[in-house]
Scaffold this motif. Structure first.
Motif, mmCIF file in Angstrom:
data_model
loop_
_atom_site.group_PDB
_atom_site.id
_atom_site.type_symbol
_atom_site.label_atom_id
_atom_site.label_comp_id
_atom_site.label_asym_id
_atom_site.label_seq_id
_atom_site.Cartn_x
_atom_site.Cartn_y
_atom_site.Cartn_z
ATOM 1 N N GLN A 1 0.819 -1.214 0.000
ATOM 2 C CA GLN A 1 0.000 0.000 0.000
ATOM 3 C C GLN A 1 0.851 1.261 0.000
ATOM 4 O OE1 GLN A 1 -2.342 -0.788 3.523
ATOM 5 N NE2 GLN A 1 -4.007 -1.732 2.360
ATOM 6 N N VAL A 2 1.882 1.286 0.836
ATOM 7 C CA VAL A 2 2.688 2.504 0.925
ATOM 8 C C VAL A 2 3.512 2.707 -0.340
ATOM 9 C CG1 VAL A 2 4.667 1.437 2.093
ATOM 10 C CG2 VAL A 2 4.203 3.860 2.432
ATOM 11 N N GLN A 3 3.994 1.630 -0.962
ATOM 12 C CA GLN A 3 4.814 1.787 -2.160
ATOM 13 C C GLN A 3 4.003 2.232 -3.370
ATOM 14 O OE1 GLN A 3 7.058 -1.902 -2.455
ATOM 15 N NE2 GLN A 3 8.716 -1.080 -1.188
ATOM 16 N N GLN A 4 2.697 2.077 -3.304
ATOM 17 C CA GLN A 4 1.853 2.599 -4.372
ATOM 18 C C GLN A 4 1.829 4.119 -4.375
ATOM 19 O OE1 GLN A 4 -2.010 0.771 -3.891
ATOM 20 N NE2 GLN A 4 -1.321 -1.232 -4.621
ATOM 21 N N VAL A 5 2.006 4.725 -3.196
ATOM 22 C CA VAL A 5 1.963 6.187 -3.109
ATOM 23 C C VAL A 5 3.345 6.795 -2.881
ATOM 24 C CG1 VAL A 5 -0.429 6.241 -2.329
ATOM 25 C CG2 VAL A 5 1.400 6.081 -0.637
ATOM 26 N N TYR A 6 4.302 5.984 -2.388
ATOM 27 C CA TYR A 6 5.667 6.469 -2.162
ATOM 28 C C TYR A 6 6.616 5.322 -2.487
ATOM 29 C CZ TYR A 6 9.113 9.684 -0.171
ATOM 30 O OH TYR A 6 10.144 10.563 -0.004
ATOM 31 N N PRO A 7 7.017 5.199 -3.746
ATOM 32 C CA PRO A 7 7.791 4.028 -4.178
ATOM 33 C C PRO A 7 9.101 3.833 -3.421
ATOM 34 C CG PRO A 7 6.925 5.229 -6.071
ATOM 35 C CD PRO A 7 6.659 6.077 -4.874
ATOM 36 N N ASN A 8 9.696 4.899 -2.898
ATOM 37 C CA ASN A 8 10.970 4.775 -2.189
ATOM 38 C C ASN A 8 10.771 4.515 -0.701
ATOM 39 O OD1 ASN A 8 12.561 5.136 -4.472
ATOM 40 N ND2 ASN A 8 12.559 7.357 -4.270
ATOM 41 N N ALA A 9 9.684 3.882 -0.356
ATOM 42 C CA ALA A 9 9.423 3.491 1.032
ATOM 43 C C ALA A 9 9.690 2.008 1.209
ATOM 44 C CB ALA A 9 7.977 3.804 1.415
ATOM 45 N N ILE A 10 10.253 1.661 2.368
ATOM 46 C CA ILE A 10 10.460 0.272 2.739
ATOM 47 C C ILE A 10 10.017 0.099 4.187
ATOM 48 C CG2 ILE A 10 12.349 -0.084 1.112
ATOM 49 C CD1 ILE A 10 14.292 0.161 3.465
ATOM 50 N N LEU A 11 9.901 -1.138 4.630
ATOM 51 C CA LEU A 11 9.584 -1.436 6.020
ATOM 52 C C LEU A 11 10.837 -1.948 6.723
ATOM 53 C CD1 LEU A 11 6.671 -1.271 4.821
ATOM 54 C CD2 LEU A 11 6.035 -3.025 6.495
ATOM 55 N N ALA A 12 11.092 -1.418 7.908
ATOM 56 C CA ALA A 12 12.223 -1.900 8.693
ATOM 57 C C ALA A 12 11.995 -3.356 9.076
ATOM 58 C CB ALA A 12 12.389 -1.046 9.947
ATOM 59 N N LYS A 13 13.066 -4.129 9.029
ATOM 60 C CA LYS A 13 13.020 -5.500 9.513
ATOM 61 C C LYS A 13 14.369 -5.848 10.098
ATOM 62 C CE LYS A 13 13.992 -7.591 4.977
ATOM 63 N NZ LYS A 13 13.483 -8.570 3.979
ATOM 64 N N GLU A 14 14.385 -6.784 11.016
ATOM 65 C CA GLU A 14 15.626 -7.163 11.676
ATOM 66 C C GLU A 14 16.639 -7.678 10.652
ATOM 67 O OE1 GLU A 14 15.208 -9.696 15.096
ATOM 68 O OE2 GLU A 14 13.423 -8.622 15.770
ATOM 69 N N GLY A 15 17.862 -7.168 10.759
ATOM 70 C CA GLY A 15 18.929 -7.572 9.851
ATOM 71 C C GLY A 15 19.080 -6.688 8.628
ATOM 72 N N LEU A 16 18.108 -5.827 8.362
ATOM 73 C CA LEU A 16 18.185 -4.930 7.214
ATOM 74 C C LEU A 16 19.379 -3.982 7.370
ATOM 75 C CD1 LEU A 16 16.955 -3.524 4.648
ATOM 76 C CD2 LEU A 16 15.644 -2.090 6.244
ATOM 77 N N VAL A 17 20.151 -3.831 6.289
ATOM 78 C CA VAL A 17 21.284 -2.906 6.266
ATOM 79 C C VAL A 17 21.077 -1.902 5.135
ATOM 80 C CG1 VAL A 17 23.762 -2.640 5.935
ATOM 81 C CG2 VAL A 17 22.882 -4.597 7.231
ATOM 82 N N ILE A 18 21.256 -0.618 5.443
ATOM 83 C CA ILE A 18 21.215 0.440 4.437
ATOM 84 C C ILE A 18 22.593 1.088 4.403
ATOM 85 C CG2 ILE A 18 20.153 2.608 3.713
ATOM 86 C CD1 ILE A 18 17.648 1.783 5.285
ATOM 87 N N ASP A 19 23.240 1.070 3.250
ATOM 88 C CA ASP A 19 24.567 1.652 3.069
ATOM 89 C C ASP A 19 24.404 2.989 2.355
ATOM 90 O OD1 ASP A 19 27.135 2.384 2.276
ATOM 91 O OD2 ASP A 19 27.741 0.330 1.812
ATOM 92 N N LEU A 20 24.446 4.087 3.113
ATOM 93 C CA LEU A 20 24.207 5.404 2.529
ATOM 94 C C LEU A 20 25.285 5.782 1.531
ATOM 95 C CD1 LEU A 20 22.482 5.510 5.258
ATOM 96 C CD2 LEU A 20 22.629 7.981 4.988
ATOM 97 N N LYS A 21 26.538 5.436 1.824
ATOM 98 C CA LYS A 21 27.632 5.788 0.920
ATOM 99 C C LYS A 21 27.447 5.104 -0.441
ATOM 100 C CE LYS A 21 30.757 8.214 3.377
ATOM 101 N NZ LYS A 21 31.622 9.316 2.930
ATOM 102 N N ASN A 22 27.068 3.856 -0.414
ATOM 103 C CA ASN A 22 26.906 3.100 -1.640
ATOM 104 C C ASN A 22 25.654 3.524 -2.415
ATOM 105 O OD1 ASN A 22 27.630 0.924 -3.476
ATOM 106 N ND2 ASN A 22 25.880 -0.185 -2.639
ATOM 107 N N GLU A 23 24.601 3.884 -1.670
ATOM 108 C CA GLU A 23 23.319 4.153 -2.316
ATOM 109 C C GLU A 23 23.126 5.606 -2.717
ATOM 110 O OE1 GLU A 23 18.570 3.204 -1.395
ATOM 111 O OE2 GLU A 23 20.155 2.323 -0.162
ATOM 112 N N PHE A 24 23.748 6.528 -1.987
ATOM 113 C CA PHE A 24 23.425 7.943 -2.219
ATOM 114 C C PHE A 24 24.636 8.826 -2.538
ATOM 115 C CE2 PHE A 24 20.181 6.348 0.781
ATOM 116 C CZ PHE A 24 19.051 6.515 -0.016
ATOM 117 N N ALA A 25 25.840 8.391 -2.225
ATOM 118 C CA ALA A 25 27.010 9.262 -2.432
ATOM 119 C C ALA A 25 27.354 9.390 -3.922
ATOM 120 C CB ALA A 25 28.196 8.713 -1.669
#
Length: 286
Positions: A262-286
């Motif tokens: 439901q949320v990705q239909q209105v905001y495609p760059n949304a995800i749900l937090a889950k245990e073990g999830l890693v977000i690498d800002l340098k790799n994804e946004f730098a």
């Protein structure tokens, strides 16, 4: 790829609100309460000490000695329950800098963590912890500098008060905003200020609008928000990635899958937090 000395990574160790909810229906997203680790440059920043902190602590036992900075949003149980079980705090040679907002009654963060480990609630006192623990009382809008890292704070709308955190390093920003309730007639300026143009916004979206406004069991005044309001903040603040966080313990995996769609239909760059999830800002946004 960023090096270990030049990284900005987020890892989720606990993503639930209110109470741990282990079981067969919470396997994919996890059942531990709030704990988020950020590895920023050479520093380890830990946000909240829910039951996810115990799992993080176990992972650190192979890295002794450990130094870290532990930031509490507030001291409701689901954000401090893991602290008495944080194994590295019991080991000499480790060092943790611990930050928190004084309670409305004046109790410091040290006093509140100490009190939850007193009889009859817990068998051993905080003093048995052998790591070097330094405690700091901080206020909303205070700015904390740790080497090249800037951490801004802001007041959240939650019973008993809470703090949100904005972490900036080398032009990249991650924001941790939980627990907070939206206002009925406007967006929260404190939240907007913290979230402004962040690469990653982790935000309290405990309920759906239907649950929040349920005429039989309204959640108005409980101190939490909805994914629909989280989207409004992300859009207004021009956030790159929205992370829904502090999942209600009654939201099993299939329910959260539905919310994700439901949320990705209105905001495609949304995800749900889950245990073990890693977000690498340098790799994804730098």
């Amino acid at each position: 790829m960023s090096t270990n000395d030049d990284r900005f990574e987020i890892k989720f160790w606990g993503v639930r609100g209110s109470i741990p909810c282990p079981g067969t229906q919470t396997v994919r997203y996890g059942g531990n309460t709030s704990c988020v680790e950020m590895r920023v440059g050479k520093e380890r920043l830990i946000f909240d000490g829910g039951t996810g902190l115990r799992i993080l602590g176990e992972s650190l036992l192979s890295e002794m000695p450990v130094t870290g900075h532990l930031f509490f949003t507030h001291s409701h149980w689901d954000h401090i329950q893991g602290f008495p079980f944080f194994a590295p705090a019991f080991i000499p040679g480790n060092q943790f800098h611990i930050y928190g907002l004084p309670a409305p009654n004046g109790a410091t963060i040290k006093q509140r963590l100490h009190d939850q480990m007193l009889h009859p609630n817990f068998p051993v006192p905080l003093q048995i912890m052998q790591a070097n623990l330094d405690f700091y009382d901080i206020e909303a809008r205070e700015i904390i500098k740790i080497n090249d890292i800037t951490i801004e704070t802001g007041k959240l709308n939650h019973p008993g008060e809470a703090l949100g955190y904005r972490v900036t390093y080398q032009g990249l920003t991650a924001v941790y905003i939980t627990d907070t309730e939206h206002f009925p007639d406007r967006l929260d300026n404190n939240v907007l200020h913290l979230a402004n143009h962040a690469q990653v916004l982790i935000i309290d979206t405990t309920y759906t609008n239907e649950e929040y406004y349920d005429p039989k069991l309204s959640k108005v005044g409980w101190g939490h928000s909805t994914w629909q309001e989280g989207v409004k903040i992300a859009e207004a603040a021009k956030v790159k990635k929205l992370v829904l966080f502090h999942h209600d313990p009654s939201h099993h995996d299939d329910c959260l899958d539905t919310i994700k769609r439901q949320v990705q239909q209105v905001y495609p760059n949304a995800i749900l937090a889950k245990e073990g999830l890693v977000i690498d800002l340098k790799n994804e946004f730098a």
